[in-house]
Design a protein around this motif. Sequence first.
Motif, PDB file in Angstrom:
ATOM      1  N   PHE A  44      45.111  40.205  39.971  1.00  0.00           N
ATOM      2  CA  PHE A  44      44.211  39.408  40.827  1.00  0.00           C
ATOM      3  C   PHE A  44      43.805  38.113  40.115  1.00  0.00           C
ATOM      4  CE2 PHE A  44      39.693  38.309  41.490  1.00  0.00           C
ATOM      5  CZ  PHE A  44      39.804  37.766  42.768  1.00  0.00           C
ATOM      6  N   LEU A  45      43.414  38.214  38.841  1.00  0.00           N
ATOM      7  CA  LEU A  45      42.955  37.013  38.115  1.00  0.00           C
ATOM      8  C   LEU A  45      44.075  35.974  37.972  1.00  0.00           C
ATOM      9  CD1 LEU A  45      40.736  38.631  35.317  1.00  0.00           C
ATOM     10  CD2 LEU A  45      39.942  37.247  37.261  1.00  0.00           C
ATOM     11  N   LEU A  46      45.321  36.425  37.907  1.00  0.00           N
ATOM     12  CA  LEU A  46      46.445  35.488  37.799  1.00  0.00           C
ATOM     13  C   LEU A  46      46.801  34.862  39.144  1.00  0.00           C
ATOM     14  CD1 LEU A  46      49.014  37.355  35.478  1.00  0.00           C
ATOM     15  CD2 LEU A  46      47.335  35.612  34.827  1.00  0.00           C
ATOM     16  N   SER A  47      46.415  35.533  40.208  1.00  0.00           N
ATOM     17  CA  SER A  47      46.862  35.094  41.539  1.00  0.00           C
ATOM     18  C   SER A  47      45.999  33.946  42.053  1.00  0.00           C
ATOM     19  CB  SER A  47      46.790  36.269  42.522  1.00  0.00           C
ATOM     20  OG  SER A  47      45.445  36.477  42.913  1.00  0.00           O
ATOM     21  N   ASP A  48      46.502  33.262  43.078  1.00  0.00           N
ATOM     22  CA  ASP A  48      45.740  32.162  43.679  1.00  0.00           C
ATOM     23  C   ASP A  48      44.526  32.684  44.448  1.00  0.00           C
ATOM     24  OD1 ASP A  48      47.618  30.533  42.563  1.00  0.00           O
ATOM     25  OD2 ASP A  48      48.794  30.298  44.406  1.00  0.00           O
ATOM     26  N   GLN A  49      44.483  34.002  44.683  1.00  0.00           N
ATOM     27  CA  GLN A  49      43.294  34.590  45.322  1.00  0.00           C
ATOM     28  C   GLN A  49      42.058  34.424  44.438  1.00  0.00           C
ATOM     29  OE1 GLN A  49      46.172  37.854  45.798  1.00  0.00           O
ATOM     30  NE2 GLN A  49      44.780  38.619  47.354  1.00  0.00           N
ATOM     31  N   ALA A  50      42.265  34.204  43.139  1.00  0.00           N
ATOM     32  CA  ALA A  50      41.137  34.028  42.200  1.00  0.00           C
ATOM     33  C   ALA A  50      40.945  32.536  41.872  1.00  0.00           C
ATOM     34  CB  ALA A  50      41.394  34.819  40.926  1.00  0.00           C
ATOM     35  N   SER A  51      41.248  31.666  42.839  1.00  0.00           N
ATOM     36  CA  SER A  51      41.326  30.223  42.565  1.00  0.00           C
ATOM     37  C   SER A  51      40.015  29.582  42.101  1.00  0.00           C
ATOM     38  CB  SER A  51      41.845  29.486  43.806  1.00  0.00           C
ATOM     39  OG  SER A  51      41.064  29.835  44.928  1.00  0.00           O
ATOM     40  N   PHE A  52      38.866  30.246  42.298  1.00  0.00           N
ATOM     41  CA  PHE A  52      37.578  29.655  41.880  1.00  0.00           C
ATOM     42  C   PHE A  52      36.950  30.465  40.737  1.00  0.00           C
ATOM     43  CE2 PHE A  52      33.280  27.787  43.282  1.00  0.00           C
ATOM     44  CZ  PHE A  52      33.626  26.498  42.867  1.00  0.00           C
ATOM     45  N   VAL A  53      37.767  31.283  40.089  1.00  0.00           N
ATOM     46  CA  VAL A  53      37.255  32.139  39.005  1.00  0.00           C
ATOM     47  C   VAL A  53      37.764  31.608  37.673  1.00  0.00           C
ATOM     48  CG1 VAL A  53      37.134  34.489  38.081  1.00  0.00           C
ATOM     49  CG2 VAL A  53      37.404  34.144  40.557  1.00  0.00           C
ATOM     50  N   THR A  54      36.864  31.122  36.846  1.00  0.00           N
ATOM     51  CA  THR A  54      37.275  30.716  35.501  1.00  0.00           C
ATOM     52  C   THR A  54      36.145  30.918  34.492  1.00  0.00           C
ATOM     53  OG1 THR A  54      38.562  29.069  34.287  1.00  0.00           O
ATOM     54  CG2 THR A  54      36.652  28.231  35.520  1.00  0.00           C
ATOM     55  N   GLY A  55      36.523  31.186  33.255  1.00  0.00           N
ATOM     56  CA  GLY A  55      35.553  31.325  32.160  1.00  0.00           C
ATOM     57  C   GLY A  55      34.778  32.625  32.171  1.00  0.00           C
ATOM     58  N   VAL A  56      35.190  33.582  33.009  1.00  0.00           N
ATOM     59  CA  VAL A  56      34.414  34.828  33.068  1.00  0.00           C
ATOM     60  C   VAL A  56      34.827  35.786  31.959  1.00  0.00           C
ATOM     61  CG1 VAL A  56      34.105  34.679  35.578  1.00  0.00           C
ATOM     62  CG2 VAL A  56      35.920  36.116  34.643  1.00  0.00           C
ATOM     63  N   SER A  57      33.908  36.669  31.647  1.00  0.00           N
ATOM     64  CA  SER A  57      34.142  37.745  30.690  1.00  0.00           C
ATOM     65  C   SER A  57      33.963  39.028  31.489  1.00  0.00           C
ATOM     66  CB  SER A  57      33.096  37.622  29.586  1.00  0.00           C
ATOM     67  OG  SER A  57      33.028  38.786  28.845  1.00  0.00           O
ATOM     68  N   LEU A  58      35.063  39.631  31.920  1.00  0.00           N
ATOM     69  CA  LEU A  58      34.991  40.712  32.906  1.00  0.00           C
ATOM     70  C   LEU A  58      35.283  42.076  32.282  1.00  0.00           C
ATOM     71  CD1 LEU A  58      34.797  41.496  35.933  1.00  0.00           C
ATOM     72  CD2 LEU A  58      37.260  41.116  36.074  1.00  0.00           C
TER      73      LEU A  58
ATOM     74  N   ARG B  74      43.034  27.873  34.997  1.00  0.00           N
ATOM     75  CA  ARG B  74      41.918  28.814  34.881  1.00  0.00           C
ATOM     76  C   ARG B  74      42.143  29.724  33.673  1.00  0.00           C
ATOM     77  NH1 ARG B  74      41.956  32.450  38.130  1.00  0.00           N
ATOM     78  NH2 ARG B  74      44.018  32.225  39.047  1.00  0.00           N
ATOM     79  N   VAL B  75      41.060  30.007  32.944  1.00  0.00           N
ATOM     80  CA  VAL B  75      41.163  30.864  31.752  1.00  0.00           C
ATOM     81  C   VAL B  75      40.048  31.907  31.814  1.00  0.00           C
ATOM     82  CG1 VAL B  75      41.340  30.920  29.230  1.00  0.00           C
ATOM     83  CG2 VAL B  75      41.924  28.810  30.459  1.00  0.00           C
ATOM     84  N   ASN B  76      40.428  33.173  31.824  1.00  0.00           N
ATOM     85  CA  ASN B  76      39.439  34.250  31.915  1.00  0.00           C
ATOM     86  C   ASN B  76      39.680  35.302  30.831  1.00  0.00           C
ATOM     87  OD1 ASN B  76      37.848  33.621  34.437  1.00  0.00           O
ATOM     88  ND2 ASN B  76      39.932  33.528  35.261  1.00  0.00           N
ATOM     89  N   ALA B  77      38.634  36.064  30.541  1.00  0.00           N
ATOM     90  CA  ALA B  77      38.754  37.179  29.586  1.00  0.00           C
ATOM     91  C   ALA B  77      38.495  38.488  30.324  1.00  0.00           C
ATOM     92  CB  ALA B  77      37.748  37.022  28.450  1.00  0.00           C
ATOM     93  N   LEU B  78      39.307  39.493  30.032  1.00  0.00           N
ATOM     94  CA  LEU B  78      39.118  40.820  30.626  1.00  0.00           C
ATOM     95  C   LEU B  78      38.961  41.829  29.489  1.00  0.00           C
ATOM     96  CD1 LEU B  78      40.833  42.431  33.625  1.00  0.00           C
ATOM     97  CD2 LEU B  78      40.920  43.608  31.416  1.00  0.00           C
ATOM     98  N   HIS B  79      37.937  42.667  29.612  1.00  0.00           N
ATOM     99  CA  HIS B  79      37.605  43.601  28.534  1.00  0.00           C
ATOM    100  C   HIS B  79      37.808  45.043  28.992  1.00  0.00           C
ATOM    101  CE1 HIS B  79      35.949  40.293  26.192  1.00  0.00           C
ATOM    102  NE2 HIS B  79      35.459  39.846  27.326  1.00  0.00           N
ATOM    103  N   PRO B  80      38.951  45.656  28.625  1.00  0.00           N
ATOM    104  CA  PRO B  80      39.165  47.056  29.019  1.00  0.00           C
ATOM    105  C   PRO B  80      38.212  47.988  28.284  1.00  0.00           C
ATOM    106  CG  PRO B  80      41.231  46.008  28.294  1.00  0.00           C
ATOM    107  CD  PRO B  80      40.102  45.105  27.895  1.00  0.00           C
ATOM    108  N   GLY B  81      37.947  49.118  28.922  1.00  0.00           N
ATOM    109  CA  GLY B  81      37.245  50.205  28.241  1.00  0.00           C
ATOM    110  C   GLY B  81      38.262  51.083  27.529  1.00  0.00           C
ATOM    111  N   VAL B  82      37.954  52.368  27.427  1.00  0.00           N
ATOM    112  CA  VAL B  82      38.841  53.290  26.702  1.00  0.00           C
ATOM    113  C   VAL B  82      39.996  53.693  27.627  1.00  0.00           C
ATOM    114  CG1 VAL B  82      38.945  55.466  25.440  1.00  0.00           C
ATOM    115  CG2 VAL B  82      36.824  54.125  25.434  1.00  0.00           C
ATOM    116  N   VAL B  83      41.204  53.320  27.219  1.00  0.00           N
ATOM    117  CA  VAL B  83      42.390  53.543  28.056  1.00  0.00           C
ATOM    118  C   VAL B  83      43.442  54.251  27.207  1.00  0.00           C
ATOM    119  CG1 VAL B  83      44.181  52.443  29.458  1.00  0.00           C
ATOM    120  CG2 VAL B  83      41.883  51.423  29.359  1.00  0.00           C
ATOM    121  N   GLN B  84      44.052  55.265  27.793  1.00  0.00           N
ATOM    122  CA  GLN B  84      45.033  56.094  27.065  1.00  0.00           C
ATOM    123  C   GLN B  84      46.329  55.310  26.829  1.00  0.00           C
ATOM    124  OE1 GLN B  84      45.564  58.740  24.913  1.00  0.00           O
ATOM    125  NE2 GLN B  84      44.272  59.886  26.325  1.00  0.00           N
TER     126      GLN B  84
END
Length: 257
Positions: free
Chosen positions: A228-242, A176-186
């Motif tokens: 969560f995205l790395l865990s098996d709990q996200a087993s049906f999540v792929t290609g998202v831009s979160l 599975r390959v996903n993208a995560l987009h943080p906002g403004v983080v210190q």
Amino acid sequence: MSNLDGKIVIVTGGARGMGASHVRKFANDGARVVIADVLDDEGHSVASELGDTAIFVHLDVTSEQSWTDAVETARTHFGPVTSLVNNAGIEFAAPLHETPVEQWNKVIDVNLKGVFLGIKAVAPDMLGARSGAIVNIGSGAGLIGYENLSAYTSTKAGINGLTMTAAIEYGKHGIRVNALHPGVVQTPMLRNAMDSNSDLKQALNDSVRFQAIPRMGETHEISEVISFLLSDQASFVTGVSLPVDGGLILGKATPLA
Ligand SMILES: NC(=O)c1ccc[n+]([C@@H]2O[C@H](COP(=O)([O-])OP(=O)(O)OC[C@H]3O[C@@H](n4cnc5c(N)ncnc54)[C@H](O)[C@@H]3O)[C@@H](O)[C@H]2O)c1
């Protein structure tokens, strides 16, 4: 809490900022973690905090040979790599017409080529195991455009294309390959960016002020979602831009008086 028992995770840019937070979170969730960064002292210091569950490897994400060496070290020390977080990144702030081509190339190399090389380097282990999870770190700025960040936003938008394509290519192989987009983080990156460019500082402060959740994010709030995205709990999540951004990319909210 996510369950990362049995996972062997490489975190690029894991020596400081959000990367160091991800490393600590994944170790706490049961993973063995490879901190991969160009900052040797900081990387060793985070690794020593975590004892047997983490090692530091010197990795320059722009070098294919450096990736080969890092993955080999991870394999020798812990076993085949199961997970990758492509977190390393740099920014350069200036108006587009004042951005030197050398800076443009540098940002593209680290933020986009580095992600491509990372996926390429871990793919053989994951294909062999018919299992794996990759999270590529973009930015809310790459989803909306951001004044004075032309190179940076281009790479972060590009991460979506790379993520979706990799998700399509590897899903049938259990990866599975996903993208995560943080906002403004210190983080150190944010502090340096704000100190070096007053226009950008003003824009970032305004972004946060008018966000649905009008504050900066904390590093652990990003780490939780990646775990969560790395865990098996996200087993049906792929290609998202979160986006994980407090609403940065939404329309403006009226601030409380
Ligand atoms: N801080 C924010 O507000 C924010 C917002 C959105 C997205 N991001 C993204 O989150 C990620 C982490 O950012 P951060 O704020 O923690 O930044 P940071 O500068 O604190 O950490 C980035 C890490 O990447 C490492 N790095 C840089 N070049 C490298 C290379 N060539 N090879 C290996 N490692 C390298 C640095 O040494 C550093 O440890 C980045 O991809 C950044 O673009 C940050």
